[in-house]
Design a protein around this motif. Sequence first.
Motif, mmCIF file in Angstrom:
data_model
loop_
_atom_site.group_PDB
_atom_site.id
_atom_site.type_symbol
_atom_site.label_atom_id
_atom_site.label_comp_id
_atom_site.label_asym_id
_atom_site.label_seq_id
_atom_site.Cartn_x
_atom_site.Cartn_y
_atom_site.Cartn_z
ATOM 1 N N MET A 98 -18.253 -1.652 7.717
ATOM 2 C CA MET A 98 -17.344 -2.518 8.462
ATOM 3 C C MET A 98 -16.233 -1.673 9.086
ATOM 4 O O MET A 98 -16.003 -0.523 8.722
ATOM 5 N N TYR A 99 -15.542 -2.272 10.057
ATOM 6 C CA TYR A 99 -14.443 -1.598 10.740
ATOM 7 C C TYR A 99 -13.260 -2.547 10.805
ATOM 8 O O TYR A 99 -13.422 -3.754 11.013
ATOM 9 N N ALA A 100 -12.068 -2.025 10.581
ATOM 10 C CA ALA A 100 -10.864 -2.852 10.676
ATOM 11 C C ALA A 100 -9.760 -2.034 11.300
ATOM 12 O O ALA A 100 -9.617 -0.844 11.015
ATOM 13 N N LYS A 101 -8.980 -2.667 12.179
ATOM 14 C CA LYS A 101 -7.827 -2.011 12.766
ATOM 15 C C LYS A 101 -6.638 -2.183 11.823
ATOM 16 O O LYS A 101 -6.341 -3.293 11.392
ATOM 17 N N VAL A 102 -5.980 -1.077 11.496
ATOM 18 C CA VAL A 102 -4.777 -1.127 10.673
ATOM 19 C C VAL A 102 -3.581 -0.998 11.599
ATOM 20 O O VAL A 102 -3.403 0.024 12.263
ATOM 21 N N PHE A 103 -2.763 -2.040 11.684
ATOM 22 C CA PHE A 103 -1.603 -2.025 12.562
ATOM 23 C C PHE A 103 -0.516 -1.125 11.981
ATOM 24 O O PHE A 103 -0.277 -1.116 10.767
ATOM 25 N N ALA A 104 0.154 -0.394 12.846
ATOM 26 C CA ALA A 104 1.147 0.588 12.412
ATOM 27 C C ALA A 104 2.287 -0.051 11.637
ATOM 28 O O ALA A 104 2.919 0.607 10.798
ATOM 29 N N GLN A 105 2.566 -1.323 11.885
ATOM 30 C CA GLN A 105 3.691 -1.964 11.220
ATOM 31 C C GLN A 105 3.482 -2.110 9.722
ATOM 32 O O GLN A 105 4.415 -2.418 8.984
ATOM 33 N N ILE A 106 2.267 -1.857 9.230
ATOM 34 C CA ILE A 106 2.020 -1.896 7.801
ATOM 35 C C ILE A 106 2.879 -0.869 7.073
ATOM 36 O O ILE A 106 3.237 -1.043 5.904
ATOM 37 N N TYR A 107 3.232 0.208 7.784
ATOM 38 C CA TYR A 107 4.029 1.267 7.175
ATOM 39 C C TYR A 107 5.526 0.986 7.216
ATOM 40 O O TYR A 107 6.318 1.775 6.700
ATOM 41 N N ASP A 108 5.910 -0.099 7.849
ATOM 42 C CA ASP A 108 7.321 -0.461 7.919
ATOM 43 C C ASP A 108 7.687 -1.591 6.967
ATOM 44 O O ASP A 108 8.862 -1.906 6.800
ATOM 45 N N GLY A 109 6.681 -2.242 6.368
ATOM 46 C CA GLY A 109 6.938 -3.381 5.494
ATOM 47 C C GLY A 109 7.152 -2.979 4.051
ATOM 48 O O GLY A 109 7.116 -1.796 3.669
ATOM 49 N N THR A 110 7.357 -3.986 3.206
ATOM 50 C CA THR A 110 7.653 -3.742 1.796
ATOM 51 C C THR A 110 6.472 -3.121 1.063
ATOM 52 O O THR A 110 6.662 -2.518 0.004
ATOM 53 N N LEU A 111 5.268 -3.265 1.619
ATOM 54 C CA LEU A 111 4.105 -2.664 0.983
ATOM 55 C C LEU A 111 4.262 -1.154 0.869
ATOM 56 O O LEU A 111 3.766 -0.533 -0.076
ATOM 57 N N CYS A 112 4.984 -0.563 1.829
ATOM 58 C CA CYS A 112 5.234 0.874 1.801
ATOM 59 C C CYS A 112 6.638 1.203 1.296
ATOM 60 O O CYS A 112 6.831 2.144 0.521
ATOM 61 N N THR A 113 7.610 0.456 1.767
ATOM 62 C CA THR A 113 8.993 0.801 1.425
ATOM 63 C C THR A 113 9.322 0.541 -0.041
ATOM 64 O O THR A 113 10.193 1.204 -0.612
ATOM 65 N N ARG A 114 8.622 -0.432 -0.651
ATOM 66 C CA ARG A 114 8.902 -0.750 -2.045
ATOM 67 C C ARG A 114 7.797 -0.261 -2.972
ATOM 68 O O ARG A 114 8.035 0.013 -4.141
ATOM 69 N N GLY A 115 6.576 -0.178 -2.461
ATOM 70 C CA GLY A 115 5.472 0.327 -3.262
ATOM 71 C C GLY A 115 4.931 -0.695 -4.237
ATOM 72 O O GLY A 115 5.234 -1.889 -4.133
ATOM 73 N N PRO A 116 4.118 -0.217 -5.198
ATOM 74 C CA PRO A 116 3.702 1.176 -5.405
ATOM 75 C C PRO A 116 2.633 1.608 -4.412
ATOM 76 O O PRO A 116 2.019 0.758 -3.763
ATOM 77 N N TRP A 117 2.394 2.888 -4.345
ATOM 78 C CA TRP A 117 1.458 3.397 -3.348
ATOM 79 C C TRP A 117 0.036 2.896 -3.582
ATOM 80 O O TRP A 117 -0.751 2.783 -2.649
ATOM 81 N N GLU A 118 -0.306 2.583 -4.832
ATOM 82 C CA GLU A 118 -1.647 2.076 -5.120
ATOM 83 C C GLU A 118 -1.926 0.772 -4.376
ATOM 84 O O GLU A 118 -3.067 0.490 -4.004
ATOM 85 N N ALA A 119 -0.873 -0.024 -4.152
ATOM 86 C CA ALA A 119 -1.059 -1.290 -3.441
ATOM 87 C C ALA A 119 -1.472 -1.047 -1.994
ATOM 88 O O ALA A 119 -2.351 -1.722 -1.454
ATOM 89 N N LEU A 120 -0.830 -0.074 -1.342
ATOM 90 C CA LEU A 120 -1.173 0.240 0.043
ATOM 91 C C LEU A 120 -2.604 0.756 0.151
ATOM 92 O O LEU A 120 -3.378 0.319 1.009
ATOM 93 N N VAL A 121 -2.970 1.689 -0.728
ATOM 94 C CA VAL A 121 -4.320 2.247 -0.703
ATOM 95 C C VAL A 121 -5.362 1.157 -0.928
ATOM 96 O O VAL A 121 -6.382 1.070 -0.229
ATOM 97 N N THR A 122 -5.111 0.281 -1.887
ATOM 98 C CA THR A 122 -6.055 -0.797 -2.190
ATOM 99 C C THR A 122 -6.153 -1.789 -1.039
ATOM 100 O O THR A 122 -7.248 -2.245 -0.679
ATOM 101 N N PHE A 123 -5.018 -2.105 -0.430
ATOM 102 C CA PHE A 123 -5.011 -3.064 0.672
ATOM 103 C C PHE A 123 -5.815 -2.535 1.854
ATOM 104 O O PHE A 123 -6.553 -3.286 2.515
ATOM 105 N N GLN A 124 -5.714 -1.254 2.120
ATOM 106 C CA GLN A 124 -6.485 -0.662 3.212
ATOM 107 C C GLN A 124 -7.991 -0.790 2.952
ATOM 108 O O GLN A 124 -8.772 -1.041 3.870
#
Length: 275
Positions: free
Chosen positions: A1-27
């Motif tokens: 499968m293919y999915a576009k990851v919008f750049a704003q994902i790196y500006d939200g609480t998923l990145c700014t608050r963490g943990p990093w495992e959440a971002l990796v899993t969400f991707q």
Amino acid sequence: MYAKVFAQIYDGTLCTRGPWEALVTFQQFLVLADMDGVVDMTPAAIARRTTIPLEIIERGIGELVKPDHESRTPTEEGRRLVPLAEGRSWGWRVVNYAHYRELKREEDRREYHRQYWHKRKLKSSTDSTDSTETQHAQQNQPKQKQKQKQKQENIEATPLVVLPSAKRLPACPTDEIVSMYHAKLPMLPRVEVVNDGRRRALSARWRQVVADPDIAKSDKPREEGVEWFAWYFDHAAKSPFLTGKAKNWRADFDFLINPQKFVKVVEGHYHKEQA
């Protein structure tokens, strides 16, 4: 499968608050999700499929199903994932998947139409140049030779030229398009009278759209033509210049179906900061 990851994902609480495992899993969920944003897999299956350690996937899921009141989108209290069924320890739905999928489709449509009209304009320019050069060359030939050559060219070209029949193109749904204009661009002047001039202009733009090979060859050219105009009016609504937000002026229906302005609107000339 293919999915576009919008750049704003790196500006939200998923990145700014963490943990990093959440971002990796969400991707990984974005890649594995079906058309409805569903990932009906166990954490162990996700770990095997992605080669990411199970403890990272499990911790990431644990964070993604929690409410996040600082999230940009308050749907499901800011949760990124929701279980498919209560009591099951696997299977989730990505909350905003459908929303971002539509954004991606809109982006693809915009790029397609921009490329289409750019190529069409280049072809028109090339054809015009070739025609001018041909006329100059013909003027330098003796009249008799010119007539004989033209006659021969016509004979040779006749069996090879296949022009699309106008009867095969769906009729322009004028009233439907005008109603769509009112619905999508309520800030612009209303069309009170649909006179012959407006009908002819809109019909010409309609033929430009439905004569496109991708639409003309489809099973539902009329529906796709109407969808194209829906995109066109949505596209115009995003222009501060056309909608009167940038200057003390705004476009109207006649402006949007004008042959020259039509191409410029499609190509985004009026979406720049200085229109």
